[in-house]
Design a protein around this motif. Sequence first.
Motif, PDB file in Angstrom:
ATOM      1  N   ASN A  48       0.823  -1.210   0.000  1.00 41.19           N
ATOM      2  CA  ASN A  48       0.000   0.000   0.000  1.00 41.19           C
ATOM      3  C   ASN A  48       0.853   1.255   0.000  1.00 41.19           C
ATOM      4  O   ASN A  48       0.602   2.204  -0.755  1.00 41.19           O
ATOM      5  CB  ASN A  48      -0.920   0.011   1.232  1.00 41.19           C
ATOM      6  N   ALA A  49       1.865   1.273   0.877  1.00 39.26           N
ATOM      7  CA  ALA A  49       2.717   2.460   0.974  1.00 39.26           C
ATOM      8  C   ALA A  49       3.544   2.667  -0.290  1.00 39.26           C
ATOM      9  O   ALA A  49       3.802   3.804  -0.701  1.00 39.26           O
ATOM     10  CB  ALA A  49       3.633   2.340   2.192  1.00 39.26           C
ATOM     11  N   ALA A  50       3.942   1.569  -0.918  1.00 34.10           N
ATOM     12  CA  ALA A  50       4.762   1.685  -2.124  1.00 34.10           C
ATOM     13  C   ALA A  50       3.961   2.146  -3.329  1.00 34.10           C
ATOM     14  O   ALA A  50       4.499   2.803  -4.227  1.00 34.10           O
ATOM     15  CB  ALA A  50       5.423   0.342  -2.421  1.00 34.10           C
ATOM     16  N   ASN A  51       2.668   1.816  -3.372  1.00 32.27           N
ATOM     17  CA  ASN A  51       1.854   2.108  -4.557  1.00 32.27           C
ATOM     18  C   ASN A  51       0.936   3.315  -4.414  1.00 32.27           C
ATOM     19  O   ASN A  51       0.273   3.704  -5.384  1.00 32.27           O
ATOM     20  CB  ASN A  51       1.011   0.884  -4.919  1.00 32.27           C
ATOM     21  N   SER A  52       0.865   3.915  -3.241  1.00 32.41           N
ATOM     22  CA  SER A  52      -0.051   5.043  -3.053  1.00 32.41           C
ATOM     23  C   SER A  52       0.367   6.221  -3.937  1.00 32.41           C
ATOM     24  O   SER A  52       1.547   6.439  -4.202  1.00 32.41           O
ATOM     25  CB  SER A  52      -0.064   5.475  -1.590  1.00 32.41           C
ATOM     26  N   ASP A  53      -0.649   6.957  -4.400  1.00 30.67           N
ATOM     27  CA  ASP A  53      -0.367   8.118  -5.252  1.00 30.67           C
ATOM     28  C   ASP A  53       0.439   9.171  -4.506  1.00 30.67           C
ATOM     29  O   ASP A  53       1.304   9.826  -5.091  1.00 30.67           O
ATOM     30  CB  ASP A  53      -1.680   8.739  -5.750  1.00 30.67           C
ATOM     31  N   GLU A  54       0.167   9.332  -3.224  1.00 31.46           N
ATOM     32  CA  GLU A  54       0.894  10.291  -2.403  1.00 31.46           C
ATOM     33  C   GLU A  54       1.598   9.558  -1.268  1.00 31.46           C
ATOM     34  O   GLU A  54       1.062   8.579  -0.740  1.00 31.46           O
ATOM     35  CB  GLU A  54      -0.062  11.340  -1.821  1.00 31.46           C
ATOM     36  N   PRO A  55       2.771  10.007  -0.872  1.00 35.42           N
ATOM     37  CA  PRO A  55       3.433   9.366   0.269  1.00 35.42           C
ATOM     38  C   PRO A  55       2.676   9.623   1.556  1.00 35.42           C
ATOM     39  O   PRO A  55       1.842  10.533   1.640  1.00 35.42           O
ATOM     40  CB  PRO A  55       4.813  10.042   0.303  1.00 35.42           C
ATOM     41  N   LEU A  56       2.935   8.804   2.569  1.00 35.01           N
ATOM     42  CA  LEU A  56       2.309   9.020   3.866  1.00 35.01           C
ATOM     43  C   LEU A  56       2.623  10.420   4.376  1.00 35.01           C
ATOM     44  O   LEU A  56       3.745  10.916   4.198  1.00 35.01           O
ATOM     45  CB  LEU A  56       2.812   7.997   4.881  1.00 35.01           C
ATOM     46  N   PRO A  57       1.645  11.068   5.016  1.00 34.72           N
ATOM     47  CA  PRO A  57       1.909  12.406   5.570  1.00 34.72           C
ATOM     48  C   PRO A  57       3.037  12.362   6.588  1.00 34.72           C
ATOM     49  O   PRO A  57       3.140  11.431   7.389  1.00 34.72           O
ATOM     50  CB  PRO A  57       0.584  12.786   6.235  1.00 34.72           C
ATOM     51  N   ARG A  58       3.856  13.392   6.562  1.00 31.90           N
ATOM     52  CA  ARG A  58       4.969  13.502   7.500  1.00 31.90           C
ATOM     53  C   ARG A  58       4.618  14.466   8.617  1.00 31.90           C
ATOM     54  O   ARG A  58       3.868  15.422   8.433  1.00 31.90           O
ATOM     55  CB  ARG A  58       6.239  13.989   6.794  1.00 31.90           C
ATOM     56  N   MET A  59       5.183  14.213   9.779  1.00 32.72           N
ATOM     57  CA  MET A  59       5.148  15.194  10.856  1.00 32.72           C
ATOM     58  C   MET A  59       6.140  16.307  10.528  1.00 32.72           C
ATOM     59  O   MET A  59       7.059  16.123   9.720  1.00 32.72           O
ATOM     60  CB  MET A  59       5.534  14.525  12.176  1.00 32.72           C
ATOM     61  N   PRO A  60       6.001  17.488  11.137  1.00 27.02           N
ATOM     62  CA  PRO A  60       7.017  18.530  10.952  1.00 27.02           C
ATOM     63  C   PRO A  60       8.392  18.024  11.382  1.00 27.02           C
ATOM     64  O   PRO A  60       8.511  17.249  12.334  1.00 27.02           O
ATOM     65  CB  PRO A  60       6.536  19.657  11.869  1.00 27.02           C
ATOM     66  N   THR A  61       9.421  18.450  10.676  1.00 30.23           N
ATOM     67  CA  THR A  61      10.779  18.099  11.097  1.00 30.23           C
ATOM     68  C   THR A  61      11.005  18.626  12.506  1.00 30.23           C
ATOM     69  O   THR A  61      10.768  19.809  12.768  1.00 30.23           O
ATOM     70  CB  THR A  61      11.820  18.703  10.140  1.00 30.23           C
ATOM     71  N   PRO A  62      11.432  17.788  13.444  1.00 34.71           N
ATOM     72  CA  PRO A  62      11.560  18.236  14.835  1.00 34.71           C
ATOM     73  C   PRO A  62      12.549  19.394  14.985  1.00 34.71           C
ATOM     74  O   PRO A  62      13.584  19.449  14.323  1.00 34.71           O
ATOM     75  CB  PRO A  62      12.063  16.985  15.559  1.00 34.71           C
ATOM     76  N   THR A  63      12.197  20.303  15.854  1.00 39.14           N
ATOM     77  CA  THR A  63      13.077  21.390  16.268  1.00 39.14           C
ATOM     78  C   THR A  63      13.152  21.378  17.792  1.00 39.14           C
ATOM     79  O   THR A  63      12.367  20.701  18.456  1.00 39.14           O
ATOM     80  CB  THR A  63      12.544  22.753  15.781  1.00 39.14           C
ATOM     81  N   ARG A  64      14.101  22.119  18.343  1.00 40.13           N
ATOM     82  CA  ARG A  64      14.272  22.098  19.794  1.00 40.13           C
ATOM     83  C   ARG A  64      12.988  22.573  20.485  1.00 40.13           C
ATOM     84  O   ARG A  64      12.512  23.684  20.223  1.00 40.13           O
ATOM     85  CB  ARG A  64      15.434  22.998  20.213  1.00 40.13           C
ATOM     86  N   PRO A  65      12.407  21.731  21.364  1.00 36.90           N
ATOM     87  CA  PRO A  65      11.145  22.135  22.010  1.00 36.90           C
ATOM     88  C   PRO A  65      11.339  23.312  22.949  1.00 36.90           C
ATOM     89  O   PRO A  65      12.400  23.477  23.565  1.00 36.90           O
ATOM     90  CB  PRO A  65      10.719  20.884  22.785  1.00 36.90           C
ATOM     91  N   THR A  66      10.313  24.125  23.060  1.00 34.32           N
ATOM     92  CA  THR A  66      10.296  25.186  24.054  1.00 34.32           C
ATOM     93  C   THR A  66      10.150  24.560  25.436  1.00 34.32           C
ATOM     94  O   THR A  66       9.352  23.633  25.619  1.00 34.32           O
ATOM     95  CB  THR A  66       9.115  26.139  23.793  1.00 34.32           C
ATOM     96  N   PRO A  67      10.887  25.025  26.439  1.00 33.72           N
ATOM     97  CA  PRO A  67      10.729  24.451  27.794  1.00 33.72           C
ATOM     98  C   PRO A  67       9.281  24.546  28.255  1.00 33.72           C
ATOM     99  O   PRO A  67       8.608  25.555  28.041  1.00 33.72           O
ATOM    100  CB  PRO A  67      11.651  25.322  28.658  1.00 33.72           C
ATOM    101  N   THR A  68       8.806  23.466  28.872  1.00 32.44           N
ATOM    102  CA  THR A  68       7.421  23.459  29.334  1.00 32.44           C
ATOM    103  C   THR A  68       7.207  24.413  30.502  1.00 32.44           C
ATOM    104  O   THR A  68       6.103  24.908  30.709  1.00 32.44           O
ATOM    105  CB  THR A  68       7.008  22.039  29.758  1.00 32.44           C
ATOM    106  N   ASN A  69       8.267  24.656  31.267  1.00 35.72           N
ATOM    107  CA  ASN A  69       8.180  25.619  32.373  1.00 35.72           C
ATOM    108  C   ASN A  69       9.323  26.607  32.243  1.00 35.72           C
ATOM    109  O   ASN A  69      10.408  26.383  32.768  1.00 35.72           O
ATOM    110  CB  ASN A  69       8.240  24.904  33.724  1.00 35.72           C
ATOM    111  N   PRO A  70       9.101  27.731  31.534  1.00 35.22           N
ATOM    112  CA  PRO A  70      10.202  28.684  31.323  1.00 35.22           C
ATOM    113  C   PRO A  70      10.574  29.457  32.572  1.00 35.22           C
ATOM    114  O   PRO A  70      11.572  30.162  32.579  1.00 35.22           O
ATOM    115  CB  PRO A  70       9.632  29.617  30.243  1.00 35.22           C
ATOM    116  N   PHE A  71       9.755  29.347  33.640  1.00 39.68           N
ATOM    117  CA  PHE A  71      10.038  30.103  34.864  1.00 39.68           C
ATOM    118  C   PHE A  71      10.063  29.142  36.056  1.00 39.68           C
ATOM    119  O   PHE A  71       9.183  29.175  36.925  1.00 39.68           O
ATOM    120  CB  PHE A  71       8.973  31.185  35.087  1.00 39.68           C
TER     121      PHE A  71
END
Length: 533
Positions: free
Chosen positions: A507-530
């Motif tokens: 299925n993945a090899a023959n689909s017209d469109e590739p599987l949706p991707r998540m955003p390329t990871p970037t450094r997360p913002t701290p959950t508690n900045p203070f």
Amino acid sequence: MKRLLAAVSAIAILASVPAAAQEVDRVAINGIIDQGLNHSEVMQTAAWLTDRIGGRMTNSPQMRQAEQWTAQRFRDWGLSNVRADPFDFGRGWSIVRSSARMTAPRPLDLRAIPIAWTPSTPGVISGEVIVAPMATAGDFAKWRGQLAGKIVLVSRPTAVTDPTQPAFRRLTDEDLRNANTYNMPNHAEPSTGGLRGPDFARQLDAFLQEEGALAWVRMSQRDGGLLHGTGSGYRMDDQRLTPGMELAAEDYRRLARLALTEDARPTLELMSEVRFHEEDLNAYNVLADIPGTDRSGEYVMAGAHFDSWVASDGAVDNAAGTAVVMEAARILKSLGVRPKRTIRFALWNGEEQGLWGSLAYVDRYLATRAPLGDPELDALPNGRTWRQRWPIQPREGYGDLVAYFNLDNGSGKIRGINAEGNVAAAPIFQDWLEPFNAMGATTVSMRTAGGTDHVYMQTVGVPGFQFIQDPLDYSARLHHTSIDSYDHLRAEDLRQAAIILASFLLNAANSDEPLPRMPTPTRPTPTNPFPLQ
């Protein structure tokens, strides 16, 4: 709350929209089912890996045999571009023979296994036992000057565990409902503070050498006479000097109790004959392809690790996953499929020491991470610092891999798939699973799964997924233990898993469109900045 309800509604609407571009070819699935049920070779493959080759420690002679045999099977089935892809690992290690015997206060053979990458004893050694629990370097001072000529029991004896659940189980409908919880993938570690300095295993070995101990013994982490033998020290710059053994928990507790008496303190005889293998410090992933006819350069991939520990034959961990991946390759090749995208099959090496093989593939072909800029930390093995390094730096082939599917949870049948937080992929997977609902595969979970070879794919934003499998007795008594043999594989479950994997790949090899991707990871913002001071 309104925002949360709106998000849930959006996901529900998305799930109700037919993914026309990902339409399932049910005629092809008929062929996959026929080949996977009526002509299966999955158990023959598993038997060769377990009964014939046995435990496959990375860079051991048994692993070298597995590398050669699996590659030849792919060639025999007609796959293309079969190759052994090297990466730097370290030395191999294998057990020749070993024994452990209590000689006083009475003779008794004990259940024991050498700890991986510890050296041989100089023949049979004999000595008094001392119980000296040590879990951190801070414990050393208490035992300084007391260990010379002794066999040191380094584990703190724990109480016997009382089982409250059956060892063998399958997932219920309630289990599957509870599994479908969203948790945001975490591709970062908060700091580098814990990376500096030697790890405890190296510190313990140096302390025992300094004190003149004969050997050290630890207690098995499971009851029931089970042994593991897992260890470290495979890097050429990290070599252990003190022989180590693991004893069955029941035998270890007996020694510890006797050591507290005045008139029956135990003595032990230990013998460990092991070999180190330094002829080739590279380990090898085995890769093989069914070439695509379109979508130049794009490919989908299935993988499982084929290394194991050596307490037994590495059947459910992970000859099972290996056999399923290989069987999916055999099924698709036997049907003469001509997929649009290339289908690649990967057998990963060095997974048990920290996902070394799959990380090497990601780093070489997909994306890497910037160095930290600290010479001490940048000199550490790649996996030690991977999650602390930013930014992600995609390589030229980063976008070519459009989907990766992993098998590494034992011999249980597939019950669904973890979507790894990818809400766009979830409705597509529901469509792909629908033909197999009657086989028990029904669930698409939004949760992330960790600890195996899709993880480093996910950390750089490549769509990597782990299937949900019935647990059977994988965690309860088989994982890394001395009874992980062919007997515990379930043929019907492995045939079902191979059919579903082959279908997902096609299925993945023959689909017209590739599987949706998540955003390329970037450094997360701290959950508690203070944070509180």
